[in-house]
Design a protein around this motif. Structure first.
Motif, mmCIF file in Angstrom:
data_model
loop_
_atom_site.group_PDB
_atom_site.id
_atom_site.type_symbol
_atom_site.label_atom_id
_atom_site.label_comp_id
_atom_site.label_asym_id
_atom_site.label_seq_id
_atom_site.Cartn_x
_atom_site.Cartn_y
_atom_site.Cartn_z
ATOM 1 N N VAL A 73 0.813 -1.220 0.000
ATOM 2 C CA VAL A 73 0.000 0.000 0.000
ATOM 3 C C VAL A 73 0.851 1.277 0.000
ATOM 4 N N GLU A 74 2.160 1.136 0.084
ATOM 5 C CA GLU A 74 3.049 2.295 0.178
ATOM 6 C C GLU A 74 3.030 3.118 -1.118
ATOM 7 N N LEU A 75 3.449 4.372 -0.975
ATOM 8 C CA LEU A 75 3.668 5.214 -2.148
ATOM 9 C C LEU A 75 4.890 4.701 -2.905
ATOM 10 N N ALA A 76 5.003 5.054 -4.157
ATOM 11 C CA ALA A 76 6.071 4.549 -5.023
ATOM 12 C C ALA A 76 7.482 4.805 -4.479
ATOM 13 N N PRO A 77 7.810 5.992 -3.969
ATOM 14 C CA PRO A 77 9.175 6.181 -3.452
ATOM 15 C C PRO A 77 9.521 5.208 -2.319
ATOM 16 N N GLU A 78 8.551 4.930 -1.461
ATOM 17 C CA GLU A 78 8.811 3.982 -0.374
ATOM 18 C C GLU A 78 9.012 2.575 -0.934
ATOM 19 N N GLY A 135 4.093 5.649 -9.533
ATOM 20 C CA GLY A 135 4.645 6.952 -9.178
ATOM 21 C C GLY A 135 4.184 8.053 -10.108
ATOM 22 N N GLN A 136 4.027 7.732 -11.386
ATOM 23 C CA GLN A 136 3.482 8.709 -12.341
ATOM 24 C C GLN A 136 2.036 9.030 -12.001
ATOM 25 N N GLU A 137 1.255 7.973 -11.763
ATOM 26 C CA GLU A 137 -0.179 8.153 -11.506
ATOM 27 C C GLU A 137 -0.439 8.923 -10.221
ATOM 28 N N SER A 140 4.141 10.963 -7.436
ATOM 29 C CA SER A 140 5.152 10.908 -6.372
ATOM 30 C C SER A 140 6.557 10.685 -6.925
ATOM 31 N N LEU A 141 6.654 10.358 -8.227
ATOM 32 C CA LEU A 141 7.949 10.183 -8.888
ATOM 33 C C LEU A 141 7.997 11.043 -10.131
ATOM 34 N N SER A 142 9.185 11.560 -10.408
ATOM 35 C CA SER A 142 9.410 12.325 -11.628
ATOM 36 C C SER A 142 10.638 11.747 -12.317
ATOM 37 N N LEU A 185 14.312 11.150 -7.597
ATOM 38 C CA LEU A 185 13.112 10.715 -8.328
ATOM 39 C C LEU A 185 11.821 11.243 -7.701
ATOM 40 N N GLU A 186 11.881 11.539 -6.407
ATOM 41 C CA GLU A 186 10.675 11.987 -5.697
ATOM 42 C C GLU A 186 10.247 13.376 -6.140
ATOM 43 N N THR A 187 8.950 13.581 -6.157
ATOM 44 C CA THR A 187 8.441 14.917 -6.491
ATOM 45 C C THR A 187 8.090 15.672 -5.230
#
Length: 187
Positions: A73-78, A135-137, A140-142, A185-187
């Motif tokens: 369930v974590e965000l992409a960076p995690e 991460g795109q959706e 949270s990532l760039s 990578l994080e936004t």
């Protein structure tokens, strides 16, 4: 899988991590397991059969570990940090990524080993790409390029930094490098 076969695979994997495919021999395995070389040939007629089995095991076990992270369930960076944690754990245990270790001896791979190695890398990239798409959706990532290209770059980075941190700086250097890349990578 029977105990002898399992032990052969464990010893072979350890030898690849320590000395590489080319330096590993059936004699080394025979000595470590305490069986005759003929017994090893019974299970794995050629060295390439042994390498192929190790790659298939790697594909399943690590693929499952990676997939478990993707499904979290974590965000992409995690999730990227969790993936990096798998490689950090390997570094701590002196068990480098088997794909990376085998890739260094690419020119000597025979039979289906090269194809299985490619397949293992592609499967890993496909799993990692799901996190980059997430991460795109969720914004949270760039990153530039496609999710697949970024996943390939991230996987390649993890394999490379695991190898170089072994020589220079250990776990502390690995952690520092992954922190920089993931933060970037994080936004």
């Amino acid at each position: 899988m029977n105990n002898t076969r399992t032990k052969i695979l464990e010893i072979a994997k350890d030898l690849i991590h320590r000395v590489g495919i080319n330096a590993m021999s059936y004699q080394h395995i025979s000595d470590a397991v305490g069986i005759r070389k003929a017994s090893i040939h019974h299970h794995f007629p050629k060295k390439e059969n042994l390498v192929e089995e190790l790659l298939k095991q790697c594909q399943v076990s690590y693929g499952n570990n990676y997939q478990h992270i993707v499904e979290g369930v974590e965000l992409a960076p995690e999730k990227l940090r969790l993936l990096a944690g798998i490689f950090k754990d390997g570094l701590e245990k002196e068990q480098l990524c088997l794909v990376g270790a085998i890739s260094t001896d690419l020119n000597t791979l025979q039979g289906d080993s090269f194809r299985i190695l490619q397949e293992t890398i592609q499967n890993t990239v496909d799993i990692f790409a799901v996190i980059f798409k997430q991460g795109q959706e969720e914004n949270s990532l760039s990153f530039s390029g496609t999710a697949e290209e970024s996943a390939y770059a991230f996987f390649s980075f993890l394999v490379g930094v695991q190898i170089t941190a072994r020589v220079n700086g250990g776990v502390k250097a690995f952690h520092h490098a992954t922190k920089i890349i993931i933060s970037g990578l994080e936004t």
